[in-house]
Design a protein around this motif. Sequence first.
Motif, mmCIF file in Angstrom:
data_model
loop_
_atom_site.group_PDB
_atom_site.id
_atom_site.type_symbol
_atom_site.label_atom_id
_atom_site.label_comp_id
_atom_site.label_asym_id
_atom_site.label_seq_id
_atom_site.Cartn_x
_atom_site.Cartn_y
_atom_site.Cartn_z
ATOM 1 N N LEU A 1 -4.269 -9.390 1.068
ATOM 2 C CA LEU A 1 -2.816 -8.676 1.181
ATOM 3 C C LEU A 1 -1.873 -10.515 0.714
ATOM 4 O O LEU A 1 -0.801 -9.913 0.271
ATOM 5 C CB LEU A 1 -2.898 -8.004 2.460
ATOM 6 N N ASP B 1 -4.499 1.446 7.876
ATOM 7 C CA ASP B 1 -4.729 0.204 8.051
ATOM 8 C C ASP B 1 -5.899 -0.120 8.539
ATOM 9 O O ASP B 1 -7.377 -0.341 8.323
ATOM 10 C CB ASP B 1 -4.151 -1.621 6.822
ATOM 11 N N HIS C 1 -3.184 -2.606 1.127
ATOM 12 C CA HIS C 1 -3.811 -2.705 -0.059
ATOM 13 C C HIS C 1 -4.457 -3.809 0.219
ATOM 14 O O HIS C 1 -5.667 -3.926 -1.170
ATOM 15 C CB HIS C 1 -2.003 -4.030 -0.913
ATOM 16 N N GLY C 2 -4.506 -4.535 0.868
ATOM 17 C CA GLY C 2 -5.887 -5.528 1.136
ATOM 18 C C GLY C 2 -7.248 -4.697 0.949
ATOM 19 O O GLY C 2 -8.245 -4.855 0.509
ATOM 20 N N PHE D 1 0.726 -3.950 -5.598
ATOM 21 C CA PHE D 1 1.409 -3.667 -4.693
ATOM 22 C C PHE D 1 2.695 -4.434 -4.722
ATOM 23 O O PHE D 1 3.623 -3.531 -4.102
ATOM 24 C CB PHE D 1 1.010 -5.375 -3.694
#
Lengths: 286, 326
Positions: A219, A102, A38-39, A24
């Motif tokens: 995240l 996402d 990212h998460g 990240f």
Amino acid sequence: MDVAQTIVNGLALGALYACLAVGFSLVWGVLNVINMLHGTFVVLGGYLAFFMWSYLGVHPILAIPVVGAALFVLGFVLQYTVTNKVIGAPVLTTLTLTFGLDMLLYNIMTVYFTATPRRIRLDLGSIEIMGVQMPADRLIGMALALALTGMLYYVMRTSKIGRAIVAVRMDRMAAQLMGIRINTIYAVTFGIGAMMAGAAGVIMVLVFPTTTSIAGLYLGKAFIVCVVGGLGSVPGAFVGGLILGVVESVAAQHLGPQVAPIVGFLLLLFLLLVKPTGLMGVKGYE
Amino acid sequence: MMARNANLLFALWVVILGLTPFYAENYILRGAIMVAMFSTLTLSWNIIGGFGGYPSLGTAAFVGLGSYVGALTQVSGVPMVMAWLLATLAVGVVSAAIGSLLLRLKGHYFAVGSIVLVELFRLITSSWSSVTGGGNGLNIPILRWDPTAVAMLFLYIMLGLMVLAYVLNVVVSRSQLGFGLRCIKQNEDAADMVGVDTTRYKIIGFMLSSLLCGTVGAVYASWVGYIDPSESFSILLTLKVPVMALLGGAGTVLGPVIGAGTFVILEELVWVNFLNWNRAILGILIVGLVFFLPNGILNLRLGAGRKNRKARAKGTANAQSDRERP
């Protein structure tokens, strides 16, 4: 003894955080994009490893390269075909874009994998050294996280592509003038970010139960590590991760486990205001 | 001329929404309340985010705070309307205090700082269970009237807030504050240099942006009768509001209204038709918005001058990206 236990717990957690956030941090530092995906990448990595383990019997350590490669390709393609098109746009645009992606990925995962918490249980017992106890799977997780972070550091320092990424991070324009194809470098960097997230996900699924709804939590940790350590560098994420791990562990010990994440976010806000370049002094984009 | 057209369109829209109880079923009525609510939030966001160009992602923090202040005061016996005013006041004070710290940050750092507020408030609310009820949430006494009458009441209150937010936008956009915020958006350092009191304008703008979020939160809590931390302080809400503003056209007075209306209706249609895939479809819509409507519906002019505008948009996008980097 109690203090030693708390610190060791914190360092073990911190190593995981460092590995989780380093991708990240790289994406934010080099591309100037806050990657809201990212998460979900982390959770995806964990799920892939879980399914490889439960259906094909692949050992999670062997799954790391496979999962990493798969996520690298996913990240590379996403960046090359989608995000690269708006790379110079203001933060709200790129953030919104990655958030939209996402939502898409999150939905696909919840439908196909369902939101059941999953964990790979290796049942290795726990190890005790000088009165400090540590579950063996957590210890393995810590070792793997450190190894992966170290490997990334080495690759960034020595390989041609690593130097190119650092060059783009320092000065886009100059790097471009020196003949670096920045669009490719962006895609590679985003791919590495996704790869590290996936690898961290494999480690996470060994230690904590993983479900899709935990993506936001990961995240959030990545945010904190980045701001604490500084953007876009492996040592920054490493230091930031360890600090966050120890701070959370100490806070959980003395103020209660519910308070630990609050202290983490307060640390972020405090550092943003006092030293937005991070403790390692790595500046964001000028 | 343009401004008058915008005001007329807005008035017409308010009338259409306000008449829903007389020509539509309760389901549509509920939709109208949601449209009014999100229009208020998006118009509020527009002050700091649209005029000032600060990518604020703190909307849900102030909506949630308003919900909880309103609910807690109501539970402890304060009359409903009084509770709403108290919630607004509390959010005003808190946002001014937070703004004076957070607005030192720019670009990505400000975005992260403001989104973290939402998470922080959520965590504090859910762990402070002795006051807030923690994760179990909080029940608020509901009005024991006929359901349609209650819905009508809340529709008119939300519409009132929406009109208030619109008027606030119009006033700000014509005032010195709006001028100052636009200067800050274009070049904060230069604005500072020529004597615009950037700190003061930013803080006032941020506070005005948060104030009605608090009211909306408190009114919403009274309407639904139950709140919990994860719904009150939702990351999804905090990101949806700027998306709505971008969809309509941020920085204009009518854009947020168009964006909120369009988004709420689209979202409802997606919910109804694709229950399992609603999140994915909204995600695709957002991605499409970024690519095909970067300047919002309001700035979409079909036909002549299209290429010309594209070139100009490209030019400004580059200029913006140079400026954006913190």
